[in-house]
Scaffold this motif. Structure first.
Motif, PDB file in Angstrom:
ATOM      1  N   TYR A 113       0.752  -1.176  -0.061  1.00 15.64           N
ATOM      2  CA  TYR A 113       0.176  -0.062   0.098  1.00 15.64           C
ATOM      3  C   TYR A 113       0.813   1.071   0.044  1.00 15.64           C
ATOM      4  N   CYS A 115       2.428   2.677   2.384  1.00 18.88           N
ATOM      5  CA  CYS A 115       1.772   3.774   3.420  1.00 18.88           C
ATOM      6  C   CYS A 115       2.973   3.942   4.414  1.00 18.88           C
ATOM      7  N   ASP A 116       2.756   5.180   5.268  1.00 22.50           N
ATOM      8  CA  ASP A 116       3.947   5.532   6.161  1.00 22.50           C
ATOM      9  C   ASP A 116       3.789   4.907   7.180  1.00 22.50           C
ATOM     10  N   ASP A 146      -6.008   6.160   3.496  1.00 27.97           N
ATOM     11  CA  ASP A 146      -5.552   7.484   2.629  1.00 27.97           C
ATOM     12  C   ASP A 146      -5.839   8.676   3.442  1.00 27.97           C
ATOM     13  N   ILE A 147      -4.801   9.278   4.014  1.00 31.59           N
ATOM     14  CA  ILE A 147      -5.231  10.403   4.714  1.00 31.59           C
ATOM     15  C   ILE A 147      -5.290  11.604   3.769  1.00 31.59           C
ATOM     16  N   ALA A 148      -6.341  11.606   2.911  1.00 29.01           N
ATOM     17  CA  ALA A 148      -6.351  12.360   1.857  1.00 29.01           C
ATOM     18  C   ALA A 148      -7.356  13.860   2.286  1.00 29.01           C
ATOM     19  N   SER A 149      -7.759  13.933   3.366  1.00 27.69           N
ATOM     20  CA  SER A 149      -8.394  15.287   3.532  1.00 27.69           C
ATOM     21  C   SER A 149      -8.439  15.419   5.174  1.00 27.69           C
ATOM     22  N   ASP A 150      -8.814  16.706   5.516  1.00 29.67           N
ATOM     23  CA  ASP A 150      -8.982  17.171   6.984  1.00 29.67           C
ATOM     24  C   ASP A 150      -9.863  16.405   7.764  1.00 29.67           C
ATOM     25  N   ILE A 152     -10.623  13.161   7.130  1.00 27.12           N
ATOM     26  CA  ILE A 152     -10.139  11.771   7.280  1.00 27.12           C
ATOM     27  C   ILE A 152      -9.078  11.836   8.576  1.00 27.12           C
ATOM     28  N   ARG A 153      -8.514  12.764   8.585  1.00 30.10           N
ATOM     29  CA  ARG A 153      -7.391  13.087   9.815  1.00 30.10           C
ATOM     30  C   ARG A 153      -8.164  13.375  10.860  1.00 30.10           C
ATOM     31  N   ASP A 203       0.670  10.296   5.975  1.00 28.48           N
ATOM     32  CA  ASP A 203      -0.268  10.483   4.827  1.00 28.48           C
ATOM     33  C   ASP A 203      -1.054   9.142   4.660  1.00 28.48           C
ATOM     34  N   SER A 204      -0.436   8.168   5.438  1.00 29.07           N
ATOM     35  CA  SER A 204      -1.317   6.695   4.987  1.00 29.07           C
ATOM     36  C   SER A 204      -0.847   5.953   6.183  1.00 29.07           C
TER      37      SER A 204
END
Length: 347
Positions: A113, A115-116, A146-150, A152-153, A203-204
Motif C-alpha cells: 500500500y 503507506c507511512d 489514505d489520509i487525503a483530507s482534513d 479523514i485525519r 499521510d497513509s
C-alpha cells in the motif's frame, strides 16, 4: 539497505532480555532484511554483557549501542534513530516479544500500500511464554487509510486509529527523520507525545488486524507501579503535547477531534492514573487536571460531537464533572468508584 530497523531500549533487563532478542532473530522476514539495535541505557546489572553476547552471535544483524547517560526509553529510542539504516523503523520493549511473522506481515502491507505507518494488534501477557508459543490471531478488519483530507485525519484522531503505543508500529524512517519526531529525554509516558506527532505527519496508514506483539504485564512495569515519581511525567507530557498541537494548528484544522482527544487522553486518562497509581490520590493534582482541561477544551465536554459515539456511560458521567467543583472528600469517593470500575477494587 535493510528493510527494517528495530530499536530495543534496555535498562537492567539482564534476566529477561533474551526472550525479546530471541523473538527478533527468528523473524521470518530473514536476518538479511532486519537490523536490531540494542540500546544499553546505562544499566547497572549484567545487561550490557547479555547484549554483547547477542551481537557476537549475530554480528550482521545486531548492533549494541550505549547511551552516555540514563535517558529512559524515549530518549534511548531517539538516540538510536540516527544509527538506523532500515527503510522502516520498529520499536520493541526489552521485556516484550514478537510473533515470528510480525515484521514480514507488516512490511508486506507497507510495500503493498506504500503507506507511512503499519500498526498491528497485540496481546497482553501475564504468564511467561517463550517466543512462538502462541498462534497469531487474525481478524477481518484490516484496512488501508489514505489520509487525503482534513475530515479523514479528524476521524483518525478522534477514533485513536493509530493508538498511543510505539511498539506495535512500523514507521517509514523518513517520516521520523524529516519531521524530527522525538521526545524529551528522561521522561516516562512518552509514547502519547511521540504518536501525536505521527497524527500530523503520516499521510497513509494500514491497520493490520493481527495480534503480532506480546506486551508483558510484569509487576515492575513502569506504568503499573504504585506511588512512583515518574507518574508525574504524565502531566508534563500532556502539557507538552497540548503545546505541540496548538503550535501546529491542530485546534484550528481539527478542532473537535483534538478537543475530544484531550478529554479522553488527558482528563479521563489522568483521572484513571490518579485513582489507580496513587495510594492517596492528590486532590491538588486533580484540580489542576480539571483547570487545564477546561482551559484547553472549553465546553467540549457538553457538546463535542464525538462524545456520544465514542465514550461509555461511565465516562460520560466523569466528563460531566468538569462542570462542577467537587470537594476533596467527593474526589476521594470518585477515585474509589473509578478504581472499582477499572480494576474491580484491585490496584
Amino acid at each position: 539497505m535493510k528493510k527494517i530497523s528495530v530499536i530495543v531500549p534496555c535498562f537492567n533487563v539482564a534476566d529477561i532480555v533474551d526472550r525479546c532478542v530471541e523473538s527478533l532473530v527468528n523473524q521470518t522476514i530473514g536476518q538479511n532484511a532486519l537490523e536490531v539495535l540494542l540500546v544499553d541505557d546505562c544499566s547497572t546489572d549484567g545487561t550490557y554483557a547479555r547484549l554483547k553476547y547477542w551481537e557476537e552471535e549475530y554480528p550482521e544483524m545486531i548492533r549494541v549501542l550505549q547511551t552516555p547517560a540514563n535517558i529512559r526509553q524515549g530518549g534511548a529510542r531517539d538516540f538510536a534513530l540516527s544509527e538506523c539504516i532500515g527503510e522502516y523503523v520498529g520499536y520493541c520493549d526489552s521485556d516484550d516479544w514478537t510473533e515470528p511473522c510480525m515484521y514480514e506481515h507488516m512490511y508486506e502491507a507497507a510495500q503493498k500500500y506504500g503507506c507511512d505507518i503499519v500498526t498491528c494488534r497485540y496481546s497482553k501477557d501475564m504468564e511467561y511464554k517463550k517466543p512462538g508459543q502462541s498462534d497469531v490471531i487474525k481478524g477481518k478488519n484490516s484496512r488501508f487509510i489514505d489520509i487525503a483530507s482534513d475530515d479523514i485525519r479528524s476521524e483518525l484522531i478522534s477514533q485513536n486509529i493509530i493508538g498511543f503505543t510505539v511498539w506495535n508500529q512500523l514507521i517509514r524512517r523518513s517520516v521520523l527523520t524529516e519531521n524530527k519526531v522525538s521526545v524529551p529525554e528522561g521522561k516516562a509516558y512518552e509514547d502519547i507525545y511521540f504518536v501525536t506527532q505521527l497524527y500530523f505527519y503520516a499521510d497513509s496508514v494500514y491497520i493490520l488486524d493481527e495480534k503480532l506483539y506480546h506486551y508483558w504485564l510484569g509487576n515492575s512495569s513502569t506504568v503499573r507501579s504504585l506511588d512512583k515519581p515518574h507518574h508525574e511525567d504524565f502531566f508534563f507530557m500532556a502539557e507538552l503535547r497540548y503545546r505541540f498541537i496548538e503550535d501546529h494548528g491542530g485546534f484550528d484544522k481539527y478542532k473537535d477531534a483534538f478537543r475530544f482527544d484531550i478529554l479522553m487522553t488527558y482528563y479521563l486518562a489522568g483521572l484513571k492514573l490518579l485513582a489507580l497509581r496513587y495510594s492517596f490520590p492528590p486532590y491538588e493534582r486533580y484540580r489542576e487536571l480539571v483547570s487545564n482541561t477546561r482551559e484547553w477544551t472549553g465546553d467540549a465536554y457538553r457538546n463535542n460531537p464525538y462524545i456520544e459515539g465514542y465514550t461509555t456511560e461511565f465516562q460520560k458521567v466523569q466528563l460531566s464533572l468538569l462542570g462542577k467543583d467537587i470537594s476533596e472528600e467527593e474526589f476521594k469517593q470518585l477515585c474509589d468508584i473509578t478504581q472499582k470500575y477499572y480494576m474491580g477494587g484491585k490496584k
